[in-house]
Design an enzyme around this catalytic site. Sequence first.
Site, mmCIF file in Angstrom:
data_model
loop_
_atom_site.group_PDB
_atom_site.id
_atom_site.type_symbol
_atom_site.label_atom_id
_atom_site.label_comp_id
_atom_site.label_asym_id
_atom_site.label_seq_id
_atom_site.Cartn_x
_atom_site.Cartn_y
_atom_site.Cartn_z
ATOM 1 N N THR A 135 2.390 11.404 -23.528
ATOM 2 C CA THR A 135 2.223 10.138 -25.245
ATOM 3 C C THR A 135 3.352 9.919 -25.820
ATOM 4 O O THR A 135 4.161 9.010 -26.150
ATOM 5 C CB THR A 135 1.306 10.374 -25.542
ATOM 6 N N ASP A 190 2.453 11.962 -16.172
ATOM 7 C CA ASP A 190 1.638 12.412 -16.773
ATOM 8 C C ASP A 190 0.880 13.862 -17.259
ATOM 9 O O ASP A 190 1.292 14.249 -15.880
ATOM 10 C CB ASP A 190 -0.172 11.985 -16.855
ATOM 11 N N SER A 191 1.143 14.836 -17.864
ATOM 12 C CA SER A 191 0.868 16.333 -17.748
ATOM 13 C C SER A 191 0.491 16.285 -16.488
ATOM 14 O O SER A 191 -0.176 17.898 -16.192
ATOM 15 C CB SER A 191 1.467 17.118 -18.853
ATOM 16 N N SER A 192 -1.035 16.128 -16.616
ATOM 17 C CA SER A 192 -2.518 16.706 -16.211
ATOM 18 C C SER A 192 -1.387 16.280 -14.498
ATOM 19 O O SER A 192 -2.520 17.335 -13.622
ATOM 20 C CB SER A 192 -3.119 15.136 -15.928
ATOM 21 N N THR A 236 0.236 16.849 -23.783
ATOM 22 C CA THR A 236 -0.420 17.602 -24.287
ATOM 23 C C THR A 236 -1.609 18.415 -24.015
ATOM 24 O O THR A 236 -1.961 19.407 -23.543
ATOM 25 C CB THR A 236 -1.212 17.180 -25.763
ATOM 26 N N ASP A 237 -1.820 17.358 -22.594
ATOM 27 C CA ASP A 237 -2.970 17.986 -21.751
ATOM 28 C C ASP A 237 -2.300 19.659 -21.009
ATOM 29 O O ASP A 237 -3.771 20.054 -21.031
ATOM 30 C CB ASP A 237 -3.235 17.363 -20.565
ATOM 31 N N THR A 281 -11.871 36.424 -22.403
ATOM 32 C CA THR A 281 -13.701 36.196 -22.760
ATOM 33 C C THR A 281 -13.524 34.361 -22.850
ATOM 34 O O THR A 281 -12.538 33.720 -23.411
ATOM 35 C CB THR A 281 -13.356 36.449 -24.431
ATOM 36 N N GLN A 282 -14.424 34.240 -22.758
ATOM 37 C CA GLN A 282 -14.395 32.585 -23.215
ATOM 38 C C GLN A 282 -14.595 32.463 -24.190
ATOM 39 O O GLN A 282 -14.568 30.922 -24.892
ATOM 40 C CB GLN A 282 -16.450 32.331 -22.754
ATOM 41 N N CYS A 283 -14.537 32.940 -25.370
ATOM 42 C CA CYS A 283 -14.637 32.575 -27.435
ATOM 43 C C CYS A 283 -13.378 32.030 -27.148
ATOM 44 O O CYS A 283 -11.852 33.015 -26.175
ATOM 45 C CB CYS A 283 -14.853 34.411 -27.793
HETATM 46 N N1 ASP Z 1 -2.593 12.855 -20.629
HETATM 47 C C1 ASP Z 1 -1.472 12.734 -21.725
HETATM 48 C C2 ASP Z 1 -0.623 14.308 -20.916
HETATM 49 O O1 ASP Z 1 -0.948 15.220 -20.705
HETATM 50 C C3 ASP Z 1 -1.431 12.979 -23.043
HETATM 51 C C4 ASP Z 1 -0.745 13.657 -23.779
HETATM 52 O O2 ASP Z 1 0.568 13.129 -23.684
HETATM 53 O O3 ASP Z 1 -1.019 14.325 -24.652
HETATM 54 O O4 ASP Z 1 0.455 13.984 -20.807
#
Ligand code: ASP
Length: 351
Positions: A21, A65-67, A97-98, A286-288
């Site tokens: 983003t 996209d970082s996905s 960010t992902d 841990t899941q916490c």
């Molecule tokens: N889907 C975006 C990514 O991770 C979201 C972002 O950039 O914050 O590439």
Amino acid sequence: MTQTNVIKEKSSILLIYTGGTIGMKEDPVLQALTPFDFSQILEEVPELAKFACKIDSYTFDPLIDSSDVEPSLWKALADLIEERYDDYDGFVILHGTDTMAYSASALSFMIEGLTKPVIFTGSQLPIGTPRTDGKENLISSVEIAAAKDADGHALVPEVCICFDNLLMRGNRTSKINSDNFRAFRSENLAPLAEAGISIRYNRQLIRIPEDWSARPVFHKELDTRVSILKIHPGITPQVVRDILCGQETRAVIIETYGAGNAPTKEWFLSIIREAAESGKVILNVTQCIAGSVNMDIYATGKCLKCCGVTSGYDSTTESALAKLFHILGTNEDAAAVKALLETDLRGEISK
Ligand code: ASP
């Protein structure tokens, strides 16, 4: 936190744009968000010109996209940093960010003996929108990447994430919010720095290299044959078996309850035992969102330990995954892998 005399002159920074983003702006013709040309970064963020440092940029092609991030991107980043290591005082990586916490964790293990900052940042709103958080994140990241002490050493020679005024060790972070500006947290370690009126560095926490003059070692061999099993009420023997006993899997991260607890039913423990006996490495995290695994407190945790499960201490899942990719990449022997998992390699666990 300490106030430090920071020298910003004559620093040079390489700004690396991978996608996400932060690098988007509204195209008036297409009426859609499109990536902007990072060689024109000063037009977009003129505040950067006020720093007495030289900023070059490098844009990945294609931007992603970082996905879609894969270990191949981490290798490409490590290659780039290795190639340009002597030309710059610090590196700022703009990343979606992902999966930023995974990438920052991976780079922290792939670069050993870092003497310069590698700062990941991004934003929740594109840099070309009026209320963007991207400018502030980018400006703070550049300032931190350029900061040196009176001896000319980098103030933060670590792989970090800088987001919403906090500088966090990369392998301690998780993305915790999908729409708030405070998208990242490092629950088990205090921030390495906080940006307010001035940037306050927490120098007791910042790791420094043993030898400032040595070049870092870049480890690019990664083995991705790792699975993650999240324990939950109602989990079935079939699901546990499929994940733990998969032929292709060398290691499994089990996300357990609380301080590292899991079901004590015989079917569950016998699958764990079978997997461990067949040479698979099983790591307990841990899941916490905060706190640590301690397999000595409850009978349930003790059972796991007896079955051959290794403690992940207070590791995040993202860091545990990256650490396993790194360790499995260079170690065949399960005992050696377990010993390294229990070792604090880059400040990723507290024991
Ligand atoms: N889907 C975006 C990514 O991770 C979201 C972002 O950039 O914050 O590439």
